[in-house]
Design an enzyme around this catalytic site. Structure first.
Site, PDB file in Angstrom:
ATOM      1  N   GLU A   1       0.414   5.316 -19.221  1.00  0.00           N
ATOM      2  CA  GLU A   1      -0.355   4.395 -18.632  1.00  0.00           C
ATOM      3  C   GLU A   1      -1.610   5.107 -18.626  1.00  0.00           C
ATOM      4  O   GLU A   1      -2.665   4.826 -18.862  1.00  0.00           O
ATOM      5  CB  GLU A   1      -0.033   4.040 -17.316  1.00  0.00           C
ATOM      6  CG  GLU A   1      -1.113   3.061 -16.588  1.00  0.00           C
ATOM      7  CD  GLU A   1      -0.645   2.438 -15.252  1.00  0.00           C
ATOM      8  OE1 GLU A   1       0.509   2.690 -14.804  1.00  0.00           O
ATOM      9  OE2 GLU A   1      -1.614   1.990 -14.592  1.00  0.00           O
TER      10      GLU A   1
ATOM     11  N   GLU B   1       4.628   2.687  -6.568  1.00  0.00           N
ATOM     12  CA  GLU B   1       4.503   1.219  -6.648  1.00  0.00           C
ATOM     13  C   GLU B   1       5.354   0.713  -7.988  1.00  0.00           C
ATOM     14  O   GLU B   1       5.917  -0.450  -7.775  1.00  0.00           O
ATOM     15  CB  GLU B   1       2.984   0.951  -7.002  1.00  0.00           C
ATOM     16  CG  GLU B   1       2.588  -0.325  -7.615  1.00  0.00           C
ATOM     17  CD  GLU B   1       1.403  -0.558  -8.355  1.00  0.00           C
ATOM     18  OE1 GLU B   1       0.574   0.434  -8.111  1.00  0.00           O
ATOM     19  OE2 GLU B   1       1.672  -1.099  -9.342  1.00  0.00           O
ATOM     20  N   HIS B   2       5.284   1.611  -8.961  1.00  0.00           N
ATOM     21  CA  HIS B   2       6.236   1.137 -10.209  1.00  0.00           C
ATOM     22  C   HIS B   2       7.572   1.181  -9.843  1.00  0.00           C
ATOM     23  O   HIS B   2       8.399   0.170 -10.119  1.00  0.00           O
ATOM     24  CB  HIS B   2       5.795   2.276 -11.208  1.00  0.00           C
ATOM     25  CG  HIS B   2       4.883   2.315 -12.372  1.00  0.00           C
ATOM     26  ND1 HIS B   2       5.008   1.733 -13.395  1.00  0.00           N
ATOM     27  CD2 HIS B   2       3.428   2.236 -11.889  1.00  0.00           C
ATOM     28  CE1 HIS B   2       3.813   1.733 -13.866  1.00  0.00           C
ATOM     29  NE2 HIS B   2       2.771   1.831 -13.076  1.00  0.00           N
TER      30      HIS B   2
ATOM     31  N   HIS C   1       0.929   5.410  -6.532  1.00  0.00           N
ATOM     32  CA  HIS C   1       0.961   4.804  -7.535  1.00  0.00           C
ATOM     33  C   HIS C   1       2.483   4.749  -8.271  1.00  0.00           C
ATOM     34  O   HIS C   1       2.810   3.632  -8.683  1.00  0.00           O
ATOM     35  CB  HIS C   1      -0.085   4.964  -8.693  1.00  0.00           C
ATOM     36  CG  HIS C   1      -0.049   4.086 -10.047  1.00  0.00           C
ATOM     37  ND1 HIS C   1      -0.044   4.837 -11.100  1.00  0.00           N
ATOM     38  CD2 HIS C   1      -0.071   3.112 -10.439  1.00  0.00           C
ATOM     39  CE1 HIS C   1       0.088   4.073 -12.106  1.00  0.00           C
ATOM     40  NE2 HIS C   1       0.173   2.932 -11.657  1.00  0.00           N
TER      41      HIS C   1
END
Lengths: 519, 479
Positions: free
Chosen positions: A212, A133-134, A130
């Site tokens: 997040e 992905e950023h 993840h």
């Protein structure tokens, strides 16, 4: 109700889109988030995303929450493929390409699935897929800084990326005449991300992802329930034992070299599927795809993920009691269910819909309407292809009701259902609901692009996306009963009980007196 | 277009295999857009049924899932004193039984159609939203008509809805963003204004609601003559006139004078209110005031300027707070109409919202104010304005791909007393709005000394750094 399909995914980019903001799953599930979300925030209360959430039995989908992600619609009334078609192609470097024409609206969706998710992560590096992905939004050889965002949005497009257990996806929905730009952008980062990746982006996005995590998990009541259930449900060492968001410690530990190695291992054309759906000229589109992606070399550095298979049933109940500052007691449970891509998974979906999907479900009628022991009660299904699927029960108690009372009622309803099966009318309702949800997904270009990629990556055949509705409608009441009997049993679940801290409960009560309610 | 291999890849510091990979990839210049296909926000056809119900219909080819939006002119302001929440309970009760079906039967019949039906009460009135495959539209519209025409409002069901609503309140209070919204309304609006209080009522008021109160509210404020139905979808093959006559056409009622609305006022004296959450790992920010709504000619410029300030990840706020500093997952600026009317009594909430880690609360607010001051001092750039226009106008066909999106916007226009072509005109006006106008609008919308800041977070950690910023008097409230 079907879907918590994408619940455990994490967005790269847009930060708090309207979907994620108000209707937190930490709030009250069922129909409540929809109504209250609309009223409760000053954000775009009528974003279509909220519709989407409502169809999830309160198990809110965070995943696909791009700014203008259109949800719902163009559903065709007929079953089966509804007249939709898709063609498949493969470039010499191994990139699989799926095209689907639809000229109703001048828009085109580009969706790229990489066959890598949190299940590929190793111990000590949870959250890396993840976080990576950023980093995919931080520039590549010809795209500087936030250029990916700037160019897509400046072209009138919307975009996002999400990470789940089993895959990472990136998508753009564009005005049709800007399609080529999206293809150019995706190819640039697939082929050249590492030329732009640096410490500065890494440190910055590490902080963004940690925020997040705080925002969506750590700072909301019941926010870590899914993480806890997953950890109970999939044993230590299992590839699905941890969720895509990862732990703070592992996010801190990730290095730039980890990110580079991750890219070299998993980001290759032969480990990806690209779909383009909408108002397109297939021949021209394929020529563009060849032009931009065709020269990216494939490579075979990837190891298969660890085996996620488990016995059909757990064989004994697992249980954890959490004492936390939460507004009410809650009973949650994860049932081990058949893997996605099987008739049994579709049967389980129908069983959970009859039991806990929507306001005519058995659990809603029993707990919310008749016993009035729960403020909300629902079931959701997390479909997984590489491990058993997870049936998620979520009940928030009413007033001073104790959990054992709820649990007894749930067990009674599940046992009755296993013994008697669904009625004809319940089957009709559940199938109508699932049909609408499927057609919703396939009805927008973005939804269809995503489903085509999903079936191509996870099951090897994108055409299965177009026939999914038909498969749900073929399931019989006997199959639904059989899966309920075999799987929806106390010895096949992990239970999570929330008990509010006494002090917190008192303080909350006082505060409500003083401040009144939220709005 | 000429293909040229870029050299960037070969110069980069990526080592080993990665450099090998990029050196083999053939790069091409950024492509240019093709010719755009014209697209316009759909124009509805307006009419009325004999019972006075206004009907807007809009045929959208291929949209097999039909969206129906009903607007009822039953504003929250009309709720009797001490009965805040009665409009919400009434809205929920619409789907809890009629003269033909019990509550459970009604839910079952609706789901058998593959339909969803949702109703909620807000400041302008009540909205009821139906979505259903077009093949089952007649049946679902029949159920919707029953719900509006002859709701049962049975004592037992109302009691249950009231208890359920009371149970929800603590969940909302526990949610940081909901809690912040509640506090901001309380701060901004005079206590006499309904808007200062929670839309769905408080524990004190909801517990007073019974079936008699719900029925009285219904009888006073719900009638076809002051309602509008918006129907959007692929209507070829549906005799909509006949379907409407058999369903919503059966609804009867008297007429009523339009209700005058109280003008919205707010106290936007710059100040900070901390809602204390000991131990919170993040601070929820909600910074707001009120400003121009869609009836104001400044609206397009305000939309444009607000987007430049905080519409997306590349807007000014996130460029600093997220992409430079990593303080947040994202901060957004937005304008949301609270209530709007042709007579100018309405207003929009203008706000900045997001959450930042506890430790960064002071620095993040400091940066946020710097962004606002810089914007006021230097204005927007033409490039920013251009990209914003291209996005806001360009996304329209994506945003309105579905029937429900179109129906929602048409119903919003009705609810805000706007002409049916408002949205279509808005796109034209956005394209004509210049950098100077957008700058002026956003600077006027977010003046640094006229913002009410609500922070839901750990006061012991954040109060002191926030006081040091001098952005207004700081007070701390519990919970």
């Amino acid at each position: 109700m079907r879907t918590i399909v994408d619940r455990p995914t994490d967005n790269a980019d847009l930060g708090p889109s309207v979907a994620g903001r108000g209707a937190s799953w930490a709030g009250v599930p069922q129909h409540v988030p929809k109504k209250s979300a609309r009223n409760g925030n000053f954000a775009d209360r009528r974003c279509a995303c909220i519709q989407w959430q409502d169809s999830t039995a309160g198990l809110v989908q965070y995943a696909i929450e791009g700014t203008y992600m259109p949800m719902g619609h163009t559903a065709t009334a007929q079953a089966g493929s509804g007249g939709l078609t898709a063609t498949e192609h493969r470039l010499a470097n191994g990139l699989r390409v799926i095209l689907s024409e639809d000229h109703l609206t001048p828009v085109a969706a580009v969706c790229l699935w990489y066959d890598v998710g949190s299940r590929h992560e190793v111990k000590g590096r949870t959250g890396l897929a993840h976080l990576f992905e950023h980093l995919m939004f931080q520039g590549s050889a010809q795209v500087h800084g936030n250029g990916h965002f700037e160019l897509v949005q400046g072209a009138g497009g919307s975009l996002n990326g999400t990470t789940s257990f089993e895959r990472t996806n990136y998508f753009e929905t564009m005005p049709a005449h800007q399609l080529e730009l999206a293809l150019w952008l995706e190819a640039d980062r697939m082929g050249s991300l590492l030329t732009a990746l640096d410490d500065e982006s890494m440190e910055n996005q590490r902080d963004v992802v940690k925020n997040e995590r705080r925002q969506r998990y750590d700072n909301v009541p019941y926010g870590t329930a899914f993480e806890k259930l997953t950890a109970l449900m999939y044993p230590e060492g299992h590839p699905y034992h941890h969720t895509p968001i990862g732990s703070m410690a592992d996010l801190d530990a990730a290095t730039l070299e980890d990110a580079r190695a991750f890219f070299r291992t998993y980001y290759a054309p032969n480990n990806a599927v690209l779909s383009v759906v909408g108002d397109i000229d297939p021949e021209q589109t394929l020529a563009w795809v060849e032009k931009y992606f065709g020269s990216i070399p494939g490579h075979d550095g990837k190891q298969p993920p660890r085996d996620g298979s488990l016995p059909d049933v757990i064989g004994g109940e697992l249980r954890e009691v959490v004492e936390e500052e939460v507004p009410a007691r809650a009973l949650m449970a994860a049932y081990r269910l058949p893997s996605d891509g099987t008739r049994e998974a579709d049967a389980a979906d129908l069983a959970l819909t009859v039991l806990g999907g929507g306001e005519s479900s058995r659990l809603h009628n029993r707990l919310v309407r008749r016993d009035q022991t729960a403020v909300a009660a629902g079931f959701g299904l997390l479909r997984l292809a590489g491990a058993p699927s997870l049936g998620w029960l979520d009940v928030k108690t009413s007033g001073g009701v104790e959990v054992p009372q709820i649990e007894a009622a749930v067990d009674e309803e599940l046992a009755r259902f296993a013994a008697e099966g669904p009625t004809d009318e319940e089957m009709e309702r559940a199938q109508a609901q699932l049909e609408r949800e499927w057609l919703d997904r396939l009805g927008t270009v973005a939804g269809r692009a995503d489903e085509l990629c999903r079936y191509a990556v996870l099951f090897g055949d994108p055409q299965l996306a177009l026939t999914a509705v038909g498969r749900v409608l073929e399931i019989t009441a006997e199959e639904v009963q059989a899966v309920a009997k075999a799987r929806l049993r106390p010895d096949n679940r992990a239970v999570l009980v929330y008990e509010p801290l006494a002090a917190a409960a008192d303080a909350d009560a006082q505060e409500d007196q003083q401040e009144g309610a939220d709005q | 277009m000429t293909d040229t291999a870029a050299t960037t890849g070969q110069n980069a510091d990526a080592t080993g295999k990665a450099a090998g990979v990029t050196s083999e990839m053939q790069f091409h210049p950024q492509p240019q857009a093709g010719p755009a296909t014209p697209w316009a926000f759909p124009a509805p056809e307006r009419g009325a049924l004999p019972n006075g119900l206004t009907v807007l219909r809009c045929h959208r080819p291929g949209q097999q899932l039909v969206a129906v939006e009903i607007f009822l002119a039953a504003p929250l302001e009309a709720e009797p004193q001490n009965l805040d929440g009665v409009a919400t309970i009434m809205s929920r009760a619409f789907t809890e039984g009629t003269d033909k079906h019990s509550a459970e039967e009604f839910a079952a019949e609706l789901e058998r159609c593959g339909a969803t039906l949702d109703a909620f009460a807000d400041h302008p009135g009540v909205r009821v939203s139906l979505e259903v495959p077009v093949s089952r539209l007649p049946k679902a519209l029949g159920l919707l008509a029953d719900a509006l025409r002859a709701p049962a409002f049975a004592d037992g069901e109302i009691e249950r809805l009231v208890r359920n609503r009371l149970d929800e309140i603590p969940h909302e209070a526990a949610n940081p963003s909901r809690r912040a919204a509640k506090q901001l309304s309380k701060e901004l609006f005079p206590a006499s204004l309904r808007m200062s209080r929670p839309r769905q009522g408080t524990e004190e008021t909801v517990k007073n609601i019974d079936s008699a109160a719900v029925r009285a509210f219904y009888e006073a404020h719900v009638r076809p003559a002051t309602a509008t139905a918006v129907v959007v979808g692929d209507l070829d093959g549906t005799d909509l006139d006949a379907v409407l006559a058999d369903t919503l056409g059966e609804w009867t009622g008297n007429t009523a004078e339009p209700r005058p609305m109280t003008p919205i006022t707010a106290d936007d004296t710059g100040r900070v209110v901390i809602v204390d959450r000991p131990g919170a790992v993040q601070t929820q920010l909600l910074i707001g005031r009120i400003g121009a709504d869609r009836h104001d000619r400044l609206w397009p410029a305000q939309v444009l300027g607000t987007y430049c300030l905080g519409g997306t990840l590349t807007s000014r706020l996130d460029r600093v707070l997220r992409e430079e500093k990593g303080y947040t997952y994202g901060v957004r600026a937005f304008g949301q109409v609270l209530r709007s009317a042709a007579d100018g009594t309405g207003a929009a909430m203008l706000a900045i919202s997001g959450s930042v880690d506890t430790e960064s609360t002071g620095p993040a607010l400091d940066d946020l104010w710097k962004v606002l001051r810089t914007l006021a001092a230097e204005g927007l750039t033409d490039a920013e304005r251009d990209v914003a226009v291209q996005n806001l106008v360009g996304v329209a066909p994506l945003k309105y791909e579905t029937a429900s999106a179109v129906a929602g916007t048409l119903a919003d226009q009705v609810e805000q007393q706007l002409p049916d072509d408002f949205q279509a005109q808005l796109y034209a006006k956005l394209a004509q709005t210049g950098t100077v106008e957008a700058t002026a609008a956003v600077v006027n919308a977010f003046p640094v000394d006229r913002l009410v800041t609500v922070l839901v977070g750990d006061a012991s950690q954040i109060a002191e750094p926030v006081r040091a910023l001098n952005i207004g008097e700081v007070t701390v409230v519990t919970g």
